[in-house]
Design a protein around this motif. Structure first.
Motif, PDB file in Angstrom:
ATOM      1  N   SER A 117       4.717  -5.946  -2.319  1.00  0.00           N
ATOM      2  CA  SER A 117       4.857  -4.800  -1.134  1.00  0.00           C
ATOM      3  C   SER A 117       3.636  -4.937  -0.643  1.00  0.00           C
ATOM      4  O   SER A 117       3.518  -4.858   0.686  1.00  0.00           O
ATOM      5  N   ILE A 118       2.506  -5.035  -1.170  1.00  0.00           N
ATOM      6  CA  ILE A 118       0.972  -4.997  -0.741  1.00  0.00           C
ATOM      7  C   ILE A 118       0.925  -6.031   0.089  1.00  0.00           C
ATOM      8  O   ILE A 118       0.509  -6.206   1.257  1.00  0.00           O
ATOM      9  N   ILE A 119       1.347  -7.299  -0.466  1.00  0.00           N
ATOM     10  CA  ILE A 119       1.387  -8.664   0.329  1.00  0.00           C
ATOM     11  C   ILE A 119       2.045  -8.493   1.644  1.00  0.00           C
ATOM     12  O   ILE A 119       1.550  -8.831   2.624  1.00  0.00           O
ATOM     13  N   ILE A 120       3.251  -8.029   1.623  1.00  0.00           N
ATOM     14  CA  ILE A 120       3.880  -8.188   2.756  1.00  0.00           C
ATOM     15  C   ILE A 120       3.569  -7.074   3.712  1.00  0.00           C
ATOM     16  O   ILE A 120       3.359  -7.152   4.974  1.00  0.00           O
ATOM     17  N   ALA A 121       3.011  -5.910   3.337  1.00  0.00           N
ATOM     18  CA  ALA A 121       2.490  -4.772   4.328  1.00  0.00           C
ATOM     19  C   ALA A 121       1.176  -5.318   4.811  1.00  0.00           C
ATOM     20  O   ALA A 121       0.905  -4.916   5.979  1.00  0.00           O
ATOM     21  N   SER A 122       0.718  -6.253   4.318  1.00  0.00           N
ATOM     22  CA  SER A 122      -0.800  -6.542   4.909  1.00  0.00           C
ATOM     23  C   SER A 122      -0.598  -7.702   5.746  1.00  0.00           C
ATOM     24  O   SER A 122      -1.637  -8.285   6.294  1.00  0.00           O
ATOM     25  N   HIS A 123       0.334  -8.201   6.160  1.00  0.00           N
ATOM     26  CA  HIS A 123       0.849  -9.435   6.786  1.00  0.00           C
ATOM     27  C   HIS A 123       1.923  -9.090   8.005  1.00  0.00           C
ATOM     28  O   HIS A 123       3.009  -9.370   7.555  1.00  0.00           O
ATOM     29  N   PRO A 124       1.312  -8.459   9.038  1.00  0.00           N
ATOM     30  CA  PRO A 124       2.604  -8.209  10.151  1.00  0.00           C
ATOM     31  C   PRO A 124       3.165  -9.427  10.631  1.00  0.00           C
ATOM     32  O   PRO A 124       2.942 -10.316  10.638  1.00  0.00           O
ATOM     33  N   VAL A 143       6.724  -4.071  23.832  1.00  0.00           N
ATOM     34  CA  VAL A 143       6.397  -4.163  22.506  1.00  0.00           C
ATOM     35  C   VAL A 143       6.833  -2.922  21.759  1.00  0.00           C
ATOM     36  O   VAL A 143       6.557  -2.029  22.357  1.00  0.00           O
ATOM     37  N   HIS A 144       7.293  -3.246  20.784  1.00  0.00           N
ATOM     38  CA  HIS A 144       7.908  -2.149  19.381  1.00  0.00           C
ATOM     39  C   HIS A 144       6.929  -2.277  18.510  1.00  0.00           C
ATOM     40  O   HIS A 144       7.328  -3.538  17.853  1.00  0.00           O
ATOM     41  N   ILE A 145       6.297  -1.502  18.058  1.00  0.00           N
ATOM     42  CA  ILE A 145       5.434  -1.374  16.668  1.00  0.00           C
ATOM     43  C   ILE A 145       5.872  -0.485  15.733  1.00  0.00           C
ATOM     44  O   ILE A 145       6.236   0.840  15.995  1.00  0.00           O
ATOM     45  N   THR A 146       6.421  -0.985  14.430  1.00  0.00           N
ATOM     46  CA  THR A 146       6.898   0.196  13.719  1.00  0.00           C
ATOM     47  C   THR A 146       6.095   0.040  12.350  1.00  0.00           C
ATOM     48  O   THR A 146       5.354  -0.987  12.052  1.00  0.00           O
ATOM     49  N   ASP A 147       6.082   1.038  11.309  1.00  0.00           N
ATOM     50  CA  ASP A 147       5.460   0.906   9.965  1.00  0.00           C
ATOM     51  C   ASP A 147       4.344   0.494   9.722  1.00  0.00           C
ATOM     52  O   ASP A 147       3.876  -0.552   9.015  1.00  0.00           O
ATOM     53  N   THR A 148       3.287   1.018  10.637  1.00  0.00           N
ATOM     54  CA  THR A 148       1.720   0.621  10.525  1.00  0.00           C
ATOM     55  C   THR A 148       0.966   1.303   9.431  1.00  0.00           C
ATOM     56  O   THR A 148      -0.022   0.705   8.973  1.00  0.00           O
ATOM     57  N   HIS A 149       1.303   2.236   8.793  1.00  0.00           N
ATOM     58  CA  HIS A 149       0.793   2.930   7.801  1.00  0.00           C
ATOM     59  C   HIS A 149      -0.828   3.469   8.139  1.00  0.00           C
ATOM     60  O   HIS A 149      -1.511   3.168   7.590  1.00  0.00           O
ATOM     61  N   LEU A 150      -1.125   3.739   9.536  1.00  0.00           N
ATOM     62  CA  LEU A 150      -2.229   4.236   9.867  1.00  0.00           C
ATOM     63  C   LEU A 150      -2.793   5.431   9.189  1.00  0.00           C
ATOM     64  O   LEU A 150      -1.907   6.350   8.993  1.00  0.00           O
ATOM     65  N   LYS A 157      -9.773  -1.059  12.462  1.00  0.00           N
ATOM     66  CA  LYS A 157      -9.747  -2.473  12.378  1.00  0.00           C
ATOM     67  C   LYS A 157      -8.503  -3.158  12.196  1.00  0.00           C
ATOM     68  O   LYS A 157      -8.083  -4.129  12.872  1.00  0.00           O
ATOM     69  N   HIS A 158      -7.387  -2.153  11.406  1.00  0.00           N
ATOM     70  CA  HIS A 158      -6.000  -2.769  11.515  1.00  0.00           C
ATOM     71  C   HIS A 158      -5.459  -2.699  12.794  1.00  0.00           C
ATOM     72  O   HIS A 158      -4.616  -3.558  13.266  1.00  0.00           O
ATOM     73  N   VAL A 159      -5.749  -1.627  13.627  1.00  0.00           N
ATOM     74  CA  VAL A 159      -5.165  -1.329  14.852  1.00  0.00           C
ATOM     75  C   VAL A 159      -5.611  -2.509  15.641  1.00  0.00           C
ATOM     76  O   VAL A 159      -4.989  -3.146  16.523  1.00  0.00           O
ATOM     77  N   GLN A 160      -6.933  -2.810  15.567  1.00  0.00           N
ATOM     78  CA  GLN A 160      -7.533  -3.902  16.482  1.00  0.00           C
ATOM     79  C   GLN A 160      -6.814  -5.308  16.255  1.00  0.00           C
ATOM     80  O   GLN A 160      -6.531  -6.118  17.064  1.00  0.00           O
ATOM     81  N   LYS A 161      -6.484  -5.520  14.668  1.00  0.00           N
ATOM     82  CA  LYS A 161      -5.879  -6.924  14.480  1.00  0.00           C
ATOM     83  C   LYS A 161      -4.633  -6.977  14.858  1.00  0.00           C
ATOM     84  O   LYS A 161      -3.960  -7.952  15.488  1.00  0.00           O
TER      85      LYS A 161
END
Length: 167
Positions: A117-124, A143-150, A157-161
């Motif tokens: 789950s951690i691996i999958i969540a860190s690779h969009p 663009v449709h973005i879901t499940d970002t866990h911000l 950093k994650h948003v910029q990625k």
């Protein structure tokens, strides 16, 4: 009374989960479940309180942030543990494994699922879909973005990625 139905149902389900997890963990470790009742009750109640309290300003302090993160991760692990125990219990109806094997299988499967789950969540993932609209005169890119866990786990950093991937 209706406004209390969902919280009371969640508390009842948490109580059942505490009872079940404590009994099955005690079985796997061949001991009495007494301390496991307390351990799981504290972990689940802490998770419940801190996850729902995550929107409050005090959680922006260092200790509040740490508490929200710890209990969020703990609730995820406990949820996976509960599901794995139920599945292994259903399988055990037909196989009758010894307690040590039950515990080993549950621990391994829960660990594999948590790490995965951690691996999958860190690779969009990106999926591109073309939709034909005959009345549309020009091309539009949506663009449709879901499940970002911000929030407590991921920030700018994650948003910029994500923005860099999308563009």
């Amino acid at each position: 009374m209706k406004q209390f139905l969902i919280p009371l149902t969640m508390l009842a389900l948490m109580g059942i989960a505490v009872w079940y997890l404590a009994r099955r963990t005690a079985f796997a470790l061949s001991c009495k479940p007494t301390w496991f009742y307390l351990l799981y009750a504290l972990l689940l109640m802490g998770s419940f309180v801190f996850i729902f309290a995550g929107a409050y300003p005090w959680t922006n302090s260092r200790w509040g942030h740490l508490a929200v993160c710890v209990f969020s991760v703990t609730s995820g692990i406990l949820l996976y543990l509960l599901f794995v125990m139920i599945i292994v219990d259903i399988i055990q109806l037909f196989t009758h494994w010894p307690a040590w094997l039950f515990g080993t299988i549950v621990a391994m499967l829960t660990s594999i699922i948590c790490i995965g789950s951690i691996i999958i969540a860190s690779h969009p993932r990106i999926r591109t879909t073309s939709i034909e609209l005959p009345q549309l005169r020009q091309n539009i890119r949506a663009v449709h973005i879901t499940d970002t866990h911000l929030g407590h786990f991921r920030g700018k950093k994650h948003v910029q990625k994500l923005v860099n991937i999308i563009n």
